[in-house]
Design a protein around this motif. Sequence first.
Motif, PDB file in Angstrom:
ATOM      1  N   MET A 185     -38.832 -14.927  77.816  1.00  0.00           N
ATOM      2  CA  MET A 185     -39.182 -13.737  77.040  1.00  0.00           C
ATOM      3  C   MET A 185     -38.049 -12.726  77.054  1.00  0.00           C
ATOM      4  SD  MET A 185     -42.256 -10.999  77.709  1.00  0.00           S
ATOM      5  CE  MET A 185     -41.441 -10.384  79.197  1.00  0.00           C
ATOM      6  N   GLU A 186     -37.512 -12.462  78.249  1.00  0.00           N
ATOM      7  CA  GLU A 186     -36.420 -11.499  78.363  1.00  0.00           C
ATOM      8  C   GLU A 186     -35.175 -11.997  77.643  1.00  0.00           C
ATOM      9  OE1 GLU A 186     -36.401  -8.461  79.426  1.00  0.00           O
ATOM     10  OE2 GLU A 186     -38.522  -8.667  79.791  1.00  0.00           O
ATOM     11  N   ARG A 187     -34.883 -13.281  77.798  1.00  0.00           N
ATOM     12  CA  ARG A 187     -33.705 -13.843  77.135  1.00  0.00           C
ATOM     13  C   ARG A 187     -33.813 -13.696  75.621  1.00  0.00           C
ATOM     14  NH1 ARG A 187     -34.362 -18.815  78.349  1.00  0.00           N
ATOM     15  NH2 ARG A 187     -33.156 -18.887  80.291  1.00  0.00           N
ATOM     16  N   ASN A 188     -34.958 -14.062  75.072  1.00  0.00           N
ATOM     17  CA  ASN A 188     -35.132 -13.999  73.618  1.00  0.00           C
ATOM     18  C   ASN A 188     -35.094 -12.562  73.111  1.00  0.00           C
ATOM     19  OD1 ASN A 188     -35.435 -16.786  73.615  1.00  0.00           O
ATOM     20  ND2 ASN A 188     -37.668 -16.712  73.674  1.00  0.00           N
ATOM     21  N   THR A 189     -35.748 -11.657  73.849  1.00  0.00           N
ATOM     22  CA  THR A 189     -35.781 -10.260  73.433  1.00  0.00           C
ATOM     23  C   THR A 189     -34.382  -9.657  73.430  1.00  0.00           C
ATOM     24  OG1 THR A 189     -38.013  -9.968  74.316  1.00  0.00           O
ATOM     25  CG2 THR A 189     -36.718  -7.973  73.945  1.00  0.00           C
ATOM     26  N   LEU A 190     -33.645  -9.845  74.539  1.00  0.00           N
ATOM     27  CA  LEU A 190     -32.315  -9.263  74.647  1.00  0.00           C
ATOM     28  C   LEU A 190     -31.327  -9.897  73.671  1.00  0.00           C
ATOM     29  CD1 LEU A 190     -32.007  -8.834  78.509  1.00  0.00           C
ATOM     30  CD2 LEU A 190     -32.329  -7.054  76.799  1.00  0.00           C
ATOM     31  N   THR A 191     -31.490 -11.195  73.405  1.00  0.00           N
ATOM     32  CA  THR A 191     -30.617 -11.854  72.439  1.00  0.00           C
ATOM     33  C   THR A 191     -30.812 -11.267  71.047  1.00  0.00           C
ATOM     34  OG1 THR A 191     -30.617 -13.902  73.719  1.00  0.00           O
ATOM     35  CG2 THR A 191     -29.963 -14.060  71.414  1.00  0.00           C
ATOM     36  N   GLU A 192     -32.070 -11.015  70.681  1.00  0.00           N
ATOM     37  CA  GLU A 192     -32.352 -10.398  69.384  1.00  0.00           C
ATOM     38  C   GLU A 192     -31.778  -8.990  69.322  1.00  0.00           C
ATOM     39  OE1 GLU A 192     -33.732 -11.617  66.633  1.00  0.00           O
ATOM     40  OE2 GLU A 192     -33.849 -13.595  67.583  1.00  0.00           O
ATOM     41  N   MET A 193     -31.941  -8.223  70.388  1.00  0.00           N
ATOM     42  CA  MET A 193     -31.414  -6.863  70.428  1.00  0.00           C
ATOM     43  C   MET A 193     -29.896  -6.848  70.415  1.00  0.00           C
ATOM     44  SD  MET A 193     -34.010  -5.376  73.328  1.00  0.00           S
ATOM     45  CE  MET A 193     -32.962  -3.960  73.655  1.00  0.00           C
ATOM     46  N   ASP A 194     -29.281  -7.852  71.016  1.00  0.00           N
ATOM     47  CA  ASP A 194     -27.826  -7.885  71.173  1.00  0.00           C
ATOM     48  C   ASP A 194     -27.106  -7.985  69.837  1.00  0.00           C
ATOM     49  OD1 ASP A 194     -26.141  -7.621  73.421  1.00  0.00           O
ATOM     50  OD2 ASP A 194     -25.402  -9.651  73.133  1.00  0.00           O
ATOM     51  N   SER A 195     -27.752  -8.599  68.869  1.00  0.00           N
ATOM     52  CA  SER A 195     -27.104  -8.776  67.567  1.00  0.00           C
ATOM     53  C   SER A 195     -26.930  -7.456  66.828  1.00  0.00           C
ATOM     54  CB  SER A 195     -27.918  -9.752  66.705  1.00  0.00           C
ATOM     55  OG  SER A 195     -29.233  -9.251  66.475  1.00  0.00           O
ATOM     56  N   PHE A 196     -27.613  -6.397  67.286  1.00  0.00           N
ATOM     57  CA  PHE A 196     -27.513  -5.092  66.639  1.00  0.00           C
ATOM     58  C   PHE A 196     -26.681  -4.102  67.442  1.00  0.00           C
ATOM     59  CE2 PHE A 196     -31.504  -6.970  65.131  1.00  0.00           C
ATOM     60  CZ  PHE A 196     -31.317  -6.901  63.764  1.00  0.00           C
ATOM     61  N   GLU A 197     -26.085  -4.555  68.545  1.00  0.00           N
ATOM     62  CA  GLU A 197     -25.259  -3.674  69.365  1.00  0.00           C
ATOM     63  C   GLU A 197     -23.842  -3.616  68.816  1.00  0.00           C
ATOM     64  OE1 GLU A 197     -26.093  -1.863  71.934  1.00  0.00           O
ATOM     65  OE2 GLU A 197     -27.939  -2.712  72.760  1.00  0.00           O
ATOM     66  N   LEU A 198     -23.234  -2.416  68.836  1.00  0.00           N
ATOM     67  CA  LEU A 198     -21.831  -2.298  68.452  1.00  0.00           C
ATOM     68  C   LEU A 198     -20.940  -3.034  69.443  1.00  0.00           C
ATOM     69  CD1 LEU A 198     -21.646   1.439  67.301  1.00  0.00           C
ATOM     70  CD2 LEU A 198     -21.498  -0.596  65.862  1.00  0.00           C
ATOM     71  N   VAL A 199     -21.310  -2.971  70.735  1.00  0.00           N
ATOM     72  CA  VAL A 199     -20.620  -3.735  71.769  1.00  0.00           C
ATOM     73  C   VAL A 199     -21.700  -4.528  72.504  1.00  0.00           C
ATOM     74  CG1 VAL A 199     -19.140  -3.664  73.798  1.00  0.00           C
ATOM     75  CG2 VAL A 199     -18.855  -1.953  71.998  1.00  0.00           C
ATOM     76  N   PRO A 200     -21.882  -5.791  72.181  1.00  0.00           N
ATOM     77  CA  PRO A 200     -22.999  -6.571  72.736  1.00  0.00           C
ATOM     78  C   PRO A 200     -22.856  -6.842  74.228  1.00  0.00           C
ATOM     79  CG  PRO A 200     -21.556  -7.967  71.437  1.00  0.00           C
ATOM     80  CD  PRO A 200     -21.083  -6.576  71.226  1.00  0.00           C
ATOM     81  N   ARG A 201     -23.996  -7.208  74.857  1.00  0.00           N
ATOM     82  CA  ARG A 201     -23.991  -7.579  76.273  1.00  0.00           C
ATOM     83  C   ARG A 201     -23.295  -8.917  76.501  1.00  0.00           C
ATOM     84  NH1 ARG A 201     -29.124  -5.171  75.797  1.00  0.00           N
ATOM     85  NH2 ARG A 201     -29.625  -3.650  77.424  1.00  0.00           N
ATOM     86  N   GLY A 202     -23.591  -9.866  75.649  1.00  0.00           N
ATOM     87  CA  GLY A 202     -23.085 -11.218  75.838  1.00  0.00           C
ATOM     88  C   GLY A 202     -24.119 -12.092  76.524  1.00  0.00           C
ATOM     89  N   ASN A 203     -24.038 -13.390  76.304  1.00  0.00           N
ATOM     90  CA  ASN A 203     -25.040 -14.331  76.822  1.00  0.00           C
ATOM     91  C   ASN A 203     -25.079 -14.392  78.339  1.00  0.00           C
ATOM     92  OD1 ASN A 203     -25.825 -15.028  74.222  1.00  0.00           O
ATOM     93  ND2 ASN A 203     -24.364 -16.715  74.078  1.00  0.00           N
ATOM     94  N   THR A 204     -23.936 -14.266  78.994  1.00  0.00           N
ATOM     95  CA  THR A 204     -23.901 -14.347  80.463  1.00  0.00           C
ATOM     96  C   THR A 204     -24.660 -13.188  81.082  1.00  0.00           C
ATOM     97  OG1 THR A 204     -21.722 -15.394  80.302  1.00  0.00           O
ATOM     98  CG2 THR A 204     -22.384 -14.585  82.460  1.00  0.00           C
ATOM     99  N   TYR A 205     -24.455 -11.998  80.562  1.00  0.00           N
ATOM    100  CA  TYR A 205     -25.147 -10.811  81.061  1.00  0.00           C
ATOM    101  C   TYR A 205     -26.650 -10.932  80.815  1.00  0.00           C
ATOM    102  CZ  TYR A 205     -24.997  -5.867  82.458  1.00  0.00           C
ATOM    103  OH  TYR A 205     -25.125  -4.681  83.130  1.00  0.00           O
ATOM    104  N   ILE A 206     -27.010 -11.389  79.623  1.00  0.00           N
ATOM    105  CA  ILE A 206     -28.425 -11.532  79.276  1.00  0.00           C
ATOM    106  C   ILE A 206     -29.109 -12.528  80.200  1.00  0.00           C
ATOM    107  CG2 ILE A 206     -29.970 -12.473  77.496  1.00  0.00           C
ATOM    108  CD1 ILE A 206     -28.175 -11.159  75.404  1.00  0.00           C
ATOM    109  N   GLU A 207     -28.455 -13.640  80.473  1.00  0.00           N
ATOM    110  CA  GLU A 207     -29.056 -14.645  81.357  1.00  0.00           C
ATOM    111  C   GLU A 207     -29.258 -14.077  82.759  1.00  0.00           C
ATOM    112  OE1 GLU A 207     -30.933 -18.101  82.215  1.00  0.00           O
ATOM    113  OE2 GLU A 207     -30.180 -17.455  80.252  1.00  0.00           O
TER     114      GLU A 207
END
Length: 293
Positions: free
Chosen positions: A82-104
């Motif tokens: 749930m957290e992975r999917n939510t943050l991945t969706e949010m990350d696509s709208f960030e000017l400077v994204p978190r990245g997959n490693t941070y999200i995991e």
Amino acid sequence: MNEYTYPIIAGISVGTALRIFMLRTDYRQYPTYLHGKIIHLSLGFIAASLGTIAIPSIMEKEFTAVTFLTLAASQFREVRNMERNTLTEMDSFELVPRGNTYIEGIAVAFESRNYLVIFTSFVVTLCYLAVNGWAALGAAVVCFIISSLLMSGSKLSDIVTVELSELSFKGAGLYVDNIYIMNIGLPERQDEILKYGMGFILTPKSFSVRSTIANLGQRQAILHDVSVTLGVFRDSGTPALVPLIKRDLNDGRIGVFILPQEKDPVRAKEIISSVPVLENAIQMPSRKRNREG
């Protein structure tokens, strides 16, 4: 009420309180949304209940009830998804994204904290039934301390030294110290970068650290945390104003180029120093070499 009433209340209360303690919003501003917090608090209450009920079930020889713990483990794995999917969706709208490693890393943390709640409720209830309420209180304090230590983790300041460095141009090339960052041809963009930009050099404290800070996910976490806290001087469609990190191939240092809206070198250095070392980025090549040797 029976002999299990107060131990069960104590176990569930301490476990839920621990989940609230571990749900604090930090400078990375997550979690912030109310409904997300409600979901995690509800799951924390369920985890505390499962950990608490396990002890009375064993004492009453209702061993089938303990099998619910295995079911809970599979459900809490869904928390990670749930957290992975939510943050991945949010990350696509960030000017400077978190990245997959941070999200995991964030997703794993949210899953593991539910297991800490189960363990805490289990221990508190056991101490209450086996000894008394004071023993349960002592166990609760110890569990809070252990959880606090596990939450802290390693920071970049533990593995690198962070130093402010001047930005400079050699022709169209942008440099932080002697580390090449990118090519900027337009004079207007060069002026903006020199006006708003800042540079930092991160020097590894050991050989093994070089692989960790070279990890692209770890680099992206640095850029995201600084940009979230200090803002970023850019908008979509301006590739020349993208914060970047590049590596010196000779000595393993990395040059950090950022464009904060609030140009505060002291604060930026504190933020970079406080960026968590991502578990997925940690590598120990020197240990591997020693084993092979």
